[in-house]
Design a protein around this motif. Structure first.
Motif, PDB file in Angstrom:
ATOM      1  N   ASN A 180      -0.713  -3.804   1.453  1.00 27.40           N
ATOM      2  CA  ASN A 180      -1.840  -4.614   0.995  1.00 27.40           C
ATOM      3  C   ASN A 180      -3.184  -3.889   1.871  1.00 27.40           C
ATOM      4  O   ASN A 180      -4.311  -3.873   1.388  1.00 27.40           O
ATOM      5  CB  ASN A 180      -1.953  -5.744   1.655  1.00 27.40           C
ATOM      6  N   LYS A 181      -2.759  -3.552   3.139  1.00 22.74           N
ATOM      7  CA  LYS A 181      -3.757  -2.973   3.808  1.00 22.74           C
ATOM      8  C   LYS A 181      -4.181  -1.555   3.307  1.00 22.74           C
ATOM      9  O   LYS A 181      -5.270  -1.170   3.473  1.00 22.74           O
ATOM     10  CB  LYS A 181      -3.032  -2.684   5.258  1.00 22.74           C
ATOM     11  N   ALA A 182      -3.492  -0.674   2.983  1.00 21.82           N
ATOM     12  CA  ALA A 182      -3.491   0.319   2.097  1.00 21.82           C
ATOM     13  C   ALA A 182      -4.429   0.156   0.947  1.00 21.82           C
ATOM     14  O   ALA A 182      -5.351   1.144   0.661  1.00 21.82           O
ATOM     15  CB  ALA A 182      -2.383   1.119   1.729  1.00 21.82           C
ATOM     16  N   ILE A 183      -4.185  -0.776   0.252  1.00 22.28           N
ATOM     17  CA  ILE A 183      -4.962  -0.886  -0.833  1.00 22.28           C
ATOM     18  C   ILE A 183      -6.487  -1.222  -0.648  1.00 22.28           C
ATOM     19  O   ILE A 183      -7.358  -0.814  -1.577  1.00 22.28           O
ATOM     20  CB  ILE A 183      -4.342  -2.165  -1.960  1.00 22.28           C
ATOM     21  N   GLN A 184      -6.612  -2.007   0.432  1.00 20.33           N
ATOM     22  CA  GLN A 184      -7.993  -2.399   0.789  1.00 20.33           C
ATOM     23  C   GLN A 184      -8.775  -1.158   1.146  1.00 20.33           C
ATOM     24  O   GLN A 184      -9.989  -1.197   1.160  1.00 20.33           O
ATOM     25  CB  GLN A 184      -7.958  -3.408   1.889  1.00 20.33           C
TER      26      GLN A 184
ATOM     27  N   MET B  70      -0.807   7.981  -3.122  1.00 18.17           N
ATOM     28  CA  MET B  70      -1.896   7.719  -2.524  1.00 18.17           C
ATOM     29  C   MET B  70      -2.056   6.698  -1.898  1.00 18.17           C
ATOM     30  O   MET B  70      -2.271   6.473  -0.590  1.00 18.17           O
ATOM     31  CB  MET B  70      -3.152   8.126  -3.442  1.00 18.17           C
ATOM     32  N   ILE B  71      -1.711   5.475  -2.227  1.00 15.29           N
ATOM     33  CA  ILE B  71      -1.350   4.259  -1.461  1.00 15.29           C
ATOM     34  C   ILE B  71      -0.368   4.556  -0.493  1.00 15.29           C
ATOM     35  O   ILE B  71      -0.519   4.002   0.824  1.00 15.29           O
ATOM     36  CB  ILE B  71      -0.904   3.066  -2.481  1.00 15.29           C
ATOM     37  N   PHE B  72       0.907   4.965  -0.771  1.00 13.52           N
ATOM     38  CA  PHE B  72       1.874   5.141   0.143  1.00 13.52           C
ATOM     39  C   PHE B  72       1.514   6.030   1.249  1.00 13.52           C
ATOM     40  O   PHE B  72       1.831   6.113   2.355  1.00 13.52           O
ATOM     41  CB  PHE B  72       3.202   5.541  -0.268  1.00 13.52           C
ATOM     42  N   PHE B  73       0.688   6.988   0.944  1.00  8.34           N
ATOM     43  CA  PHE B  73      -0.070   8.133   2.085  1.00  8.34           C
ATOM     44  C   PHE B  73      -0.713   7.228   3.052  1.00  8.34           C
ATOM     45  O   PHE B  73      -0.673   7.549   4.259  1.00  8.34           O
ATOM     46  CB  PHE B  73      -0.912   9.258   1.233  1.00  8.34           C
TER      47      PHE B  73
END
Length: 111
Positions: free
Chosen positions: A32-36, A1-4
């Motif tokens: 980092n941007k994805a995790i945010q 999901m983070i990589f998506f």
């Protein structure tokens, strides 16, 4: 999901492995941007969806013909058809249902 989410921020939609295309510093930035997106849920998720909609329109047009979604979204939601398809195609598992439900909530708030 983070990589998506990270691949969308990276602008890499061909299915290529982003770890081979970008250096570690760039990967770190995308991840980092994805995790945010998951911080301050669902506000940042909505911002991601809006960002996704406003990126390069040429990509949207070219990919729409490739994916040819069967479950088209009605009228004013047409700009989200491809996101809807990609979300359901790439994250089609019960554990990602919260993202699907929140996407529906996002669309409902457009009314």
């Amino acid at each position: 999901m983070i990589f998506f989410i990270a691949i969308h921020y990276a602008g890499e939609f061909s299915g290529a492995d982003i770890s081979l295309k970008f250096n570690n510093a760039e990967l770190h930035q995308f991840l980092n941007k994805a995790i945010q997106v998951f911080d301050n849920w669902a506000v940042n998720y909505y911002k991601f969806i809006e960002w996704w909609k406003t990126r390069d329109k040429q990509y949207y047009v070219s990919r729409k013909q490739v994916y040819s979604p069967n479950n088209l979204l009605a009228g004013k939601y047409f700009e989200y058809e491809l996101f809807n398809y990609i979300l359901h195609y790439h994250l089609d598992d019960e554990k990602f249902k919260f993202m699907h439900l929140e996407f529906t909530n996002f669309l409902n708030k457009l009314d």
